[in-house]
Every structure is written in C-alpha cells, then in structure tokens.
Write a protein that holds these residues in place. Structure first.
Motif, PDB file in Angstrom:
ATOM      1  N   VAL A 137       0.854  -1.192   0.000  1.00 25.92           N
ATOM      2  CA  VAL A 137       0.000   0.000   0.000  1.00 25.92           C
ATOM      3  C   VAL A 137       0.890   1.244   0.000  1.00 25.92           C
ATOM      4  O   VAL A 137       1.647   1.464   0.948  1.00 25.92           O
ATOM      5  N   PRO A 138       0.825   2.078  -1.051  1.00 25.73           N
ATOM      6  CA  PRO A 138       1.690   3.270  -1.119  1.00 25.73           C
ATOM      7  C   PRO A 138       1.390   4.247   0.016  1.00 25.73           C
ATOM      8  O   PRO A 138       0.234   4.474   0.361  1.00 25.73           O
ATOM      9  N   ILE A 139       2.429   4.815   0.572  1.00 28.45           N
ATOM     10  CA  ILE A 139       2.264   5.823   1.614  1.00 28.45           C
ATOM     11  C   ILE A 139       1.887   7.164   0.999  1.00 28.45           C
ATOM     12  O   ILE A 139       1.361   8.055   1.662  1.00 28.45           O
ATOM     13  N   SER A 140       2.140   7.300  -0.324  1.00 31.13           N
ATOM     14  CA  SER A 140       1.790   8.521  -1.051  1.00 31.13           C
ATOM     15  C   SER A 140       1.479   8.173  -2.496  1.00 31.13           C
ATOM     16  O   SER A 140       2.113   7.285  -3.074  1.00 31.13           O
ATOM     17  N   ASN A 141       0.507   8.866  -3.062  1.00 37.54           N
ATOM     18  CA  ASN A 141       0.205   8.689  -4.485  1.00 37.54           C
ATOM     19  C   ASN A 141       0.863   9.761  -5.342  1.00 37.54           C
ATOM     20  O   ASN A 141       0.698   9.761  -6.563  1.00 37.54           O
ATOM     21  N   ASP A 142       1.579  10.673  -4.694  1.00 35.69           N
ATOM     22  CA  ASP A 142       2.218  11.756  -5.432  1.00 35.69           C
ATOM     23  C   ASP A 142       3.590  12.080  -4.840  1.00 35.69           C
ATOM     24  O   ASP A 142       3.831  13.185  -4.354  1.00 35.69           O
ATOM     25  N   PRO A 143       4.509  11.100  -4.859  1.00 37.73           N
ATOM     26  CA  PRO A 143       5.848  11.351  -4.313  1.00 37.73           C
ATOM     27  C   PRO A 143       6.612  12.340  -5.191  1.00 37.73           C
ATOM     28  O   PRO A 143       6.514  12.285  -6.425  1.00 37.73           O
ATOM     29  N   ARG A 144       7.344  13.223  -4.561  1.00 37.31           N
ATOM     30  CA  ARG A 144       8.123  14.224  -5.306  1.00 37.31           C
ATOM     31  C   ARG A 144       9.567  14.215  -4.817  1.00 37.31           C
ATOM     32  O   ARG A 144       9.936  14.958  -3.903  1.00 37.31           O
ATOM     33  N   PRO A 145      10.398  13.373  -5.427  1.00 38.11           N
ATOM     34  CA  PRO A 145      11.796  13.267  -4.994  1.00 38.11           C
ATOM     35  C   PRO A 145      12.534  14.599  -5.108  1.00 38.11           C
ATOM     36  O   PRO A 145      12.358  15.347  -6.074  1.00 38.11           O
ATOM     37  N   VAL A 146      13.347  14.872  -4.115  1.00 43.43           N
ATOM     38  CA  VAL A 146      14.213  16.054  -4.115  1.00 43.43           C
ATOM     39  C   VAL A 146      15.639  15.556  -4.361  1.00 43.43           C
ATOM     40  O   VAL A 146      16.226  14.874  -3.520  1.00 43.43           O
ATOM     41  N   LEU A 147      16.185  15.895  -5.514  1.00 41.79           N
ATOM     42  CA  LEU A 147      17.483  15.390  -5.951  1.00 41.79           C
ATOM     43  C   LEU A 147      18.345  16.536  -6.450  1.00 41.79           C
ATOM     44  O   LEU A 147      17.831  17.612  -6.766  1.00 41.79           O
ATOM     45  N   PRO A 148      19.673  16.347  -6.513  1.00 41.96           N
ATOM     46  CA  PRO A 148      20.422  15.123  -6.201  1.00 41.96           C
ATOM     47  C   PRO A 148      20.567  14.917  -4.699  1.00 41.96           C
ATOM     48  O   PRO A 148      20.376  15.827  -3.901  1.00 41.96           O
ATOM     49  N   VAL A 149      20.918  13.686  -4.352  1.00 43.74           N
ATOM     50  CA  VAL A 149      21.184  13.345  -2.961  1.00 43.74           C
ATOM     51  C   VAL A 149      22.403  12.427  -2.931  1.00 43.74           C
ATOM     52  O   VAL A 149      22.573  11.580  -3.805  1.00 43.74           O
ATOM     53  N   THR A 150      23.271  12.642  -1.949  1.00 41.52           N
ATOM     54  CA  THR A 150      24.451  11.795  -1.776  1.00 41.52           C
ATOM     55  C   THR A 150      24.270  10.966  -0.520  1.00 41.52           C
ATOM     56  O   THR A 150      23.986  11.502   0.556  1.00 41.52           O
ATOM     57  N   VAL A 151      24.405   9.648  -0.661  1.00 39.30           N
ATOM     58  CA  VAL A 151      24.196   8.737   0.457  1.00 39.30           C
ATOM     59  C   VAL A 151      25.405   7.835   0.648  1.00 39.30           C
ATOM     60  O   VAL A 151      26.191   7.621  -0.280  1.00 39.30           O
ATOM     61  N   HIS A 152      25.533   7.318   1.860  1.00 42.70           N
ATOM     62  CA  HIS A 152      26.612   6.370   2.158  1.00 42.70           C
ATOM     63  C   HIS A 152      26.142   4.970   1.790  1.00 42.70           C
ATOM     64  O   HIS A 152      25.131   4.490   2.290  1.00 42.70           O
ATOM     65  N   SER A 153      26.871   4.320   0.889  1.00 41.46           N
ATOM     66  CA  SER A 153      26.548   2.971   0.458  1.00 41.46           C
ATOM     67  C   SER A 153      27.197   1.965   1.400  1.00 41.46           C
ATOM     68  O   SER A 153      28.264   2.227   1.976  1.00 41.46           O
ATOM     69  N   GLU A 154      26.533   0.811   1.578  1.00 36.87           N
ATOM     70  CA  GLU A 154      27.013  -0.218   2.511  1.00 36.87           C
ATOM     71  C   GLU A 154      28.415  -0.712   2.164  1.00 36.87           C
ATOM     72  O   GLU A 154      29.143  -1.195   3.040  1.00 36.87           O
ATOM     73  N   ASP A 155      28.833  -0.554   0.904  1.00 35.01           N
ATOM     74  CA  ASP A 155      30.177  -1.002   0.511  1.00 35.01           C
ATOM     75  C   ASP A 155      31.244   0.053   0.778  1.00 35.01           C
ATOM     76  O   ASP A 155      32.394  -0.103   0.363  1.00 35.01           O
ATOM     77  N   GLY A 156      30.862   1.133   1.463  1.00 41.83           N
ATOM     78  CA  GLY A 156      31.836   2.134   1.884  1.00 41.83           C
ATOM     79  C   GLY A 156      31.957   3.363   1.006  1.00 41.83           C
ATOM     80  O   GLY A 156      32.671   4.309   1.349  1.00 41.83           O
ATOM     81  N   ARG A 157      31.260   3.393  -0.131  1.00 38.30           N
ATOM     82  CA  ARG A 157      31.347   4.532  -1.041  1.00 38.30           C
ATOM     83  C   ARG A 157      30.293   5.591  -0.719  1.00 38.30           C
ATOM     84  O   ARG A 157      29.284   5.308  -0.079  1.00 38.30           O
ATOM     85  N   GLU A 158      30.549   6.789  -1.164  1.00 38.25           N
ATOM     86  CA  GLU A 158      29.538   7.848  -1.163  1.00 38.25           C
ATOM     87  C   GLU A 158      28.963   7.893  -2.581  1.00 38.25           C
ATOM     88  O   GLU A 158      29.701   8.070  -3.551  1.00 38.25           O
ATOM     89  N   VAL A 159      27.659   7.709  -2.704  1.00 40.20           N
ATOM     90  CA  VAL A 159      27.024   7.615  -4.016  1.00 40.20           C
ATOM     91  C   VAL A 159      26.031   8.751  -4.191  1.00 40.20           C
ATOM     92  O   VAL A 159      25.202   9.004  -3.313  1.00 40.20           O
TER      93      VAL A 159
END
Length: 336
Positions: free
Chosen positions: A47-69
């Motif tokens: 069940v979707p929590i939203s029917n109108d998601p609006r991503p805010v990008l770009p975003v930099t996240v820490h990946s489990e393999d140690g990289r910043e993506v």
C-alpha cells in the motif's frame, strides 16, 4: 558453519520466492488448536504511503560497501535483492511506476509486468540491467556476481548497497535508508511510522496469558532439501515477537540455516512448523509433510500444525513486515 551447511544456505538464499498462508495449530505449548486455517495479507500489493511522491534530488548517500554515491535521477529504478525488500519498498513509497527492473522475490501482482533481472533467484546479468537504461540500482550483497554490479557502476549508473541483514529490528531502518537514496526521506519516515504501528498492533494481538509454543521455521524444496531455521534466520525474530519460542535456537543451533536430520527434527520438538507456501507444496502439502521422517514424531506433526506463508513476503522484512506479523498473529491465535 560446515561446508555442506554453507552450500545449503546459499541454495536457500536463491530460492525465497512464492505465496499464501495456512496454519494448523499446536498442542504441547498450549496454543489454539484448530485444523487448517488460512491467513492472508489485507492487500495483495504494497500500500503506497503517497500517491504523489516528489523526490528532491540530487542526494548523496553512504553505500554499505563504503562509497559515497550521488543519485541524480530516480525515474528508472532497478531494485534487486534475494528477499524482494527493495522492490516492495519502492512501491510502498509510491514510486512503483519508476521501477523498471526487479528481482524474483518481488512478485506481487502490481510488479509482475516489470522485467525480472534475477530469473535464477540471485544471479544478475549486467547486460540485461543496462538494457533497461536504469538511472539508479538498489541492491545488497545477496545479489551475485559482484562483477556484474561493478560493470553496471562502471557504465555510469549509481549503485547503492544496503545491509543484507533482515530482522524486525532493522525493517524500518532499511525503509528510511531506501527512501533517503530515492530523495523522499519524509515519505520514508511516514512509511516507517506506519510499519512500526502495524508491528505494535501485531504484538498486541498475542494473548498475554497464552503459553509459549515452540515454533520451527522449516525450509523445504522437496524432501531432498530440508533446512531448519536458527538464530539469525530472520524467522527467529518473527517467532519470538509473536509470542513463540524459536525451536532451532532452543535446540542449540548456532547457524541461521542447518540441514535437517530425522534426529534433529525430533529433538527440536516443535509445536508448530512455520513454512513457505511453495516449500510446503513441494513436499506434497500437509499429507506429504507427515511422511517426512521425523515429522510424525513431533507435536507439530502429530497435530498437523503448520503455518505457511508467501515465500515473497515471509522474510522480506520491509514495509510489509507489520502486515505479515498481523496475518501470522491471526493464524496463530484465531480465537483471541
């Protein structure tokens, strides 16, 4: 883990795939005793929590393999892991229309038309993924080979890794991490809150006065592949949070998955077996299970007490964790 157990666990990792829920209750630990009971999720699809998601990008996240993506575009998402967790989470965040590639375990109706890029369960082909022109890939180390994911990354596609650990305790953390990588952290918080509420609802359904029954997670693919769950299987936390005792852990198993012997089944003395629907079907249903050496000598076998649940959701531990627990609680405690 012995070499054989490790090989069997690898086979298991590639086979968590199918669907439904049937429960027969137990005897010895005082659980409700009721023949075969079927329990189902309230919705076939996340069940979707939203029917109108609006991503805010770009975003930099820490990946489990140690990289910043850095993720700049989520219009074409490929989500792959052995449990279907990430594909389910994408849909639950309201971004299902952006999913262009999925794993075998992401098998609910709304995802069936999306190309399956892990047809063997966990094996990924880089060319098949790149042909989908993905803008981001969500995955973990359960997907092989690593070189395929490296090839996708070398082609310029952001690949974000998450932890392969699955448990009730980590379910909402994983939701938030996926949401952050897709540029919708606020929706991740809302989805995690909803999941927490459902988990709490399921726990509240466990009768305070109910004696703890011993439940064994039994993975089967025909009578030639039978594995008993233990600590770290994921099923152990489901069993314990639903008021039961994990039979494998209580027996002294030290590995998440251990090949079954007649002696180990009898020694575990489960009151109820927890199985995947495809696994139960593969041994010939309840009648076939009774013919497996050792089963009839257990309280669960004597009482035909088996709870089976959709292979694609039972151990996914994502946004449907609470719903899975509610369905299991209804199956285990039908009169409460």
């Amino acid at each position: 883990m012995t070499g054989r157990a490790r090989r069997v666990a690898v086979v298991l990792c590639g086979l968590l795939l199918f669907g439904a829920v049937t429960a027969c209750s137990s005897s010895g630990s005082g659980g409700d005793t009721h023949g075969a009971v079927t329990a189902e999720l309230a919705s076939d699809n996340p069940v979707p929590i939203s029917n109108d998601p609006r991503p805010v990008l770009p975003v930099t996240v820490h990946s489990e393999d140690g990289r910043e993506v850095t993720v700049r575009d989520v219009s074409r998402i490929v989500a792959v892991d052995q449990y279907g967790t990430y594909g389910t989470t994408v849909f639950a965040l309201g971004l299902g229309k952006n999913l262009v590639g999925r794993d075998t375990a992401t098998k609910f109706p709304a995802a069936q038309s999306i190309p399956n890029v892990t047809p063997g369960g966990t094996q990924l082909n880089a060319e098949s993924v790149l042909a989908l022109h993905p803008t981001v890939v969500l995955t973990d180390t359960t997907i092989r080979p690593a070189t395929a994911l490296q090839q996708i990354e070398a082609a310029g596609v952001p690949v974000v890794y998450f932890s392969p650990t699955r448990s009730i305790a980590t379910a909402t953390t994983e939701i938030k991490q996926v949401a952050t990588a897709l540029g919708v952290p606020a929706l991740g918080d809302r989805l995690a809150d909803r999941t927490d509420r459902e988990i709490a609802e399921a726990k509240a359904m466990v009768p305070a006065d109910a004696p703890k029954r011993k439940i064994a997670f039994l993975y089967a693919r025909g009578t030639g592949l039978l594995i008993l769950g233990g600590p770290g299987s994921g099923a152990d936390t489901l069993i314990e949070d639903l008021g039961g005792i994990d039979a494998g852990t209580a027996q002294g198993l030290t590995s998440p998955f251990t090949p079954v012997t007649t002696e180990s089944l009898i020694a575990a003395r489960p009151d109820t077996f927890l199985m995947m629907t495809g696994g139960l079907a593969s041994v010939g249903g309840l009648d076939g299970l009774e013919r497996v050496p050792g089963i009839a000598q257990t309280p669960a076998g004597r009482n035909r007490s088996v709870v089976d649940m959709d292979d694609g959701v039972l151990l996914s531990f994502g946004p449907r964790t609470g719903a899975v627990m509610i369905a299991l609680a209804k199956a285990l405690y039908p009169n409460r």
